[in-house]
Motif scaffolding. Structure first.
Motif, PDB file in Angstrom:
ATOM      1  N   VAL A  25       0.856  -1.189   0.000  1.00  0.00           N
ATOM      2  CA  VAL A  25       0.000   0.000   0.000  1.00  0.00           C
ATOM      3  C   VAL A  25       0.889   1.235   0.000  1.00  0.00           C
ATOM      4  CG1 VAL A  25      -1.797   1.267   1.233  1.00  0.00           C
ATOM      5  CG2 VAL A  25      -1.792  -1.248   1.257  1.00  0.00           C
ATOM      6  N   VAL A  26       0.656   2.109  -0.976  1.00  0.00           N
ATOM      7  CA  VAL A  26       1.409   3.361  -1.077  1.00  0.00           C
ATOM      8  C   VAL A  26       0.444   4.499  -0.780  1.00  0.00           C
ATOM      9  CG1 VAL A  26       2.816   4.835  -2.541  1.00  0.00           C
ATOM     10  CG2 VAL A  26       2.906   2.347  -2.837  1.00  0.00           C
ATOM     11  N   ASN A  27       0.725   5.233   0.294  1.00  0.00           N
ATOM     12  CA  ASN A  27      -0.098   6.379   0.693  1.00  0.00           C
ATOM     13  C   ASN A  27       0.555   7.652   0.175  1.00  0.00           C
ATOM     14  OD1 ASN A  27      -2.001   4.879   2.397  1.00  0.00           O
ATOM     15  ND2 ASN A  27      -0.183   4.479   3.625  1.00  0.00           N
ATOM     16  N   PHE A  79      -2.840   3.825  -2.906  1.00  0.00           N
ATOM     17  CA  PHE A  79      -2.731   2.919  -4.048  1.00  0.00           C
ATOM     18  C   PHE A  79      -2.344   1.547  -3.500  1.00  0.00           C
ATOM     19  CE2 PHE A  79      -1.813   7.071  -5.819  1.00  0.00           C
ATOM     20  CZ  PHE A  79      -2.421   7.045  -7.059  1.00  0.00           C
ATOM     21  N   THR A  80      -2.974   0.495  -3.988  1.00  0.00           N
ATOM     22  CA  THR A  80      -2.623  -0.857  -3.581  1.00  0.00           C
ATOM     23  C   THR A  80      -2.043  -1.584  -4.784  1.00  0.00           C
ATOM     24  OG1 THR A  80      -4.395  -0.876  -1.949  1.00  0.00           O
ATOM     25  CG2 THR A  80      -3.481  -3.004  -2.575  1.00  0.00           C
ATOM     26  N   GLN A 141       2.398  -4.251   3.591  1.00  0.00           N
ATOM     27  CA  GLN A 141       3.372  -3.233   3.987  1.00  0.00           C
ATOM     28  C   GLN A 141       2.889  -1.884   3.468  1.00  0.00           C
ATOM     29  OE1 GLN A 141       7.377  -4.422   3.087  1.00  0.00           O
ATOM     30  NE2 GLN A 141       8.144  -2.333   3.086  1.00  0.00           N
ATOM     31  N   ASN A 142       3.097  -0.834   4.230  1.00  0.00           N
ATOM     32  CA  ASN A 142       2.696   0.520   3.859  1.00  0.00           C
ATOM     33  C   ASN A 142       3.922   1.413   3.696  1.00  0.00           C
ATOM     34  OD1 ASN A 142      -0.406   1.167   4.189  1.00  0.00           O
ATOM     35  ND2 ASN A 142       0.133  -0.425   5.653  1.00  0.00           N
ATOM     36  N   ILE A 143       3.904   2.236   2.662  1.00  0.00           N
ATOM     37  CA  ILE A 143       4.910   3.282   2.508  1.00  0.00           C
ATOM     38  C   ILE A 143       4.176   4.593   2.215  1.00  0.00           C
ATOM     39  CG2 ILE A 143       6.672   1.676   1.683  1.00  0.00           C
ATOM     40  CD1 ILE A 143       6.329   3.009  -1.098  1.00  0.00           C
TER      41      ILE A 143
END
Length: 150
Positions: A25-27, A79-80, A141-143
């Motif tokens: 997951v991109v924030n 965005f996933t 995982q999140n970035i």
């Protein structure tokens, strides 16, 4: 004979199974942002990491591992990506003029807010590959990427 046949069928099934991908997951964040955000994922520096591209020029899709586009209403957007574990670099930008490329002024400085993974910033150009590289090792995982203008 039957056992050999079963073993061959089993091995053939293993060969055609797809590689399992995991979720990343991109924030993307920016204060008071409104408009389309484009994000590109690079899995190999030699594929032409963004720094080798040019503003005011559409990127070569052959050089991007994957990418997405979504509309940002306020300050955050997620965005996933369903991609295999590995090392990746990301660039995101707010496509204010809706032309599907990072627009720049006459000397090549970006006019639209942009950001890289690890919130890496370059000096007199984009950051180095290693500065933007993230190691994707666990599912969900999140970035975060903060979009900023110059």
């Amino acid at each position: 004979m039957v056992n050999k046949f079963h073993i061959l069928v089993f091995l053939n099934v293993l060969l055609v199974l797809p590689v399992k991908a995991e979720l990343l997951v991109v924030n993307v964040q920016m204060e008071n942002a409104k408009g389309p955000v484009i994000i590109a994922v690079y899995d190999n520096e030699k594929r032409e990491f963004f720094g080798k591209g040019k503003p005011n020029k559409k990127g070569n899709p052959d050089h991007i591992f994957t990418g997405k586009r979504k509309y940002m209403e306020n300050t955050k957007l997620s965005f996933t990506f369903d991609i295999p574990f590995g090392e990746y670099a990301f660039i995101a930008f707010l496509d204010s003029d809706n032309n599907e490329m990072l627009s720049a002024n006459f000397i090549g400085m970006p006019k639209e807010p942009f950001g890289f993974s690890n919130n890496a910033r370059g000096k007199f150009g984009p950051p180095k590959w290693d500065d933007a590289l993230i190691n994707f090792t666990k599912s969900n995982q999140n970035i975060s990427i903060n979009l900023k203008g110059l």
